[in-house]
Design an enzyme around this catalytic site. Structure first.
Site, short mmCIF file in Angstrom:
data_model
loop_
_atom_site.label_atom_id
_atom_site.label_comp_id
_atom_site.label_asym_id
_atom_site.label_seq_id
_atom_site.Cartn_x
_atom_site.Cartn_y
_atom_site.Cartn_z
N SER A 116 -5.78 56.34 34.53
CA SER A 116 -6.40 56.78 35.79
C SER A 116 -5.28 57.05 36.78
CB SER A 116 -7.38 55.73 36.33
OG SER A 116 -6.69 54.54 36.72
N ASN A 157 -5.73 56.75 40.61
CA ASN A 157 -5.91 56.25 41.98
C ASN A 157 -5.44 54.81 42.13
OD1 ASN A 157 -8.21 58.44 41.71
ND2 ASN A 157 -7.87 58.14 43.90
N TYR A 177 -16.59 53.56 36.34
CA TYR A 177 -16.06 53.05 35.08
C TYR A 177 -17.22 52.82 34.12
CZ TYR A 177 -11.86 52.13 37.85
OH TYR A 177 -10.77 52.26 38.66
N ASP A 190 -3.10 54.67 26.81
CA ASP A 190 -3.78 54.11 27.99
C ASP A 190 -3.55 52.61 28.10
OD1 ASP A 190 -5.44 53.47 30.06
OD2 ASP A 190 -7.29 54.17 29.11
N THR A 204 -6.69 50.19 28.76
CA THR A 204 -7.72 49.95 27.74
C THR A 204 -7.17 48.94 26.75
OG1 THR A 204 -8.71 52.14 27.95
CG2 THR A 204 -9.05 51.00 25.87
#
Length: 381
Positions: free
Chosen positions: A92, A94, A132, A272, A275
């Site tokens: 992501s 942000n 999410y 990622d 995750t």
């Protein structure tokens, strides 16, 4: 079931970000100018030329390994600094933390940013929404100084959470999320932290690298601006990105025992850190379970005694084989064992997406190179 519940509660693995395109946020200069505050602000925040001409060489942020399920470090926001624990999430873009405006259970149980206690905070009227898989947040955007490791980013835009519906974030040990993916997927057009580090000359190289420890050991870190070659003694395999959104790459196939079992005609994957598990398309998951001799209806649970007889799962990427051994993809907790694979269909224009989460990353030192739009993988001993 206890194991499955715990994994769902403590890990960001279940939380795949769904971005919602909103209006692009105004720049800090535009917001201040509209309110007649620009001149006064520039007097109080003089530009530091030293940051431009004498940048930091590199700066490492240590991360806590919680049960091999989530990794988080500490940042500070504001003047004086207010500290928060965040997931450094390459899935992501942000940065957001809970705020004092939030009364949701997920906020109450964590540190909350108070704008009134920061002399350098500048608010906006821009909203932020991020969804999410198991939770979401809404809030407003603001600007303030953000310190990550030894790097201080002036006037970083970030989200102040006003709601965190549901109970998911209540169970997480981290307060917020610091996204390290590309600006193209940032909600509300907010500039990511690492993009500001690059543009302000705060890192020697436009890259960062990640080491995730195993077996709950200490030593995990994200290193901004450098590669620690103590972790690259096995060489670095460079993989070009297929999209500048997530850290997305093209996989050739996934094989077990030398035979392709999934992704036979190529597929897309993202690397990622946010995750925990290996998230794969449902059809591919069934094929992998079958090749491993695990019943599709078992929810991935296996006998812990079977680990020694299981084969490697090999991810063939850019002409190289990246093996994940059973000791890595079998998760043991409280005397129970389960496979670290999760079925989840995430469609893209190029087909369904695979997510190479922490189960994969723990086996490799990973370099995220923005200058050349590549991911580097170095096998850990």
């Amino acid at each position: 079931m206890k194991l499955l519940l715990l994994l769902g509660l403590v890990a960001l693995s279940q939380c795949l970000v769904s971005r919602v395109p909103l209006r692009r946020a105004k720049t800090l200069r535009q917001s201040l100018q509209e309110h007649g505050l620009l001149e006064d602000y520039l007097k109080k925040h003089p530009y530091n030329l030293a940051d431009k001409y004498f940048p930091k060489q590199h700066s490492a942020e240590p991360m806590t390994n919680f049960l091999d399920n989530s990794y988080f470090g500490t940042i500070s926001i504001g003047t004086p600094p207010q500290k928060f624990t965040v997931i450094f999430d390459t899935g992501s873009s942000n940065l957001w933390v809970p705020s004092v405006y939030c009364s949701s259970p997920g906020c109450k149980d964590h540190r909350r940013f108070n704008p009134a206690e920061s002399s350098t905070f500048v608010g906006t009227n821009e909203s932020l929404y991020i969804a999410y898989g198991t939770g979401s947040m809404t809030g407003v955007l603001g600007y303030d100084n953000v310190k990550v490791a030894d790097i201080k980013v002036i006037d970083q835009i970030f989200g102040l959470a006003e709601t965190e519906p549901g109970n998911f974030f209540s169970y997480c040990l981290f307060d917020g999320i610091l996204g390290l993916a590309f600006p193209s997927i940032a909600s509300s057009g907010a500039t990511p932290v690492f993009d500001n580090m690059m543009s302000e000359g705060l890192v020697a190289k436009d890259l960062f690298s990640v080491y995730l420890s195993k077996d709950e050991q200490k030593g995990s870190f994200v290193l901004f601006g450098a590669i620690d070659h103590a972790y690259t003694t096995n060489g670095i395999h460079w993989i070009p990105l297929s999209a500048e959104t997530y850290w997305q790459i093209t996989m050739d196939s996934v094989s077990i025992g030398g035979e392709p079992v999934a992704c036979s005609n190529g597929c897309q994957a993202i690397v990622d850190t946010g995750t925990s598990l290996l998230a794969v398309p449902n059809g591919a998951l069934n094929a992998i379970l079958g090749a491993l001799g695990v019943s599709v209806g078992s929810n991935g649970q296996i006998s812990c005694s079977a680990i020694s007889s299981l084969p490697d799962v090999v991810f063939n990427i850019h002409g190289n084989a990246f093996a994940v051994p059973p000791r890595a993809y079998v998760i043991e907790m409280a005397g129970s064992c389960m496979l670290g694979f999760q079925g989840m269909n995430v469609p893209t224009e190029a087909g369904e997406l695979w997510i190479l989460g922490d189960v994969f990353i723990r086996e490799y030192y990973v370099i995220f190179d923005r200058a050349n739009n590549m991911v580097g993988l170095s096998r850990l001993s």
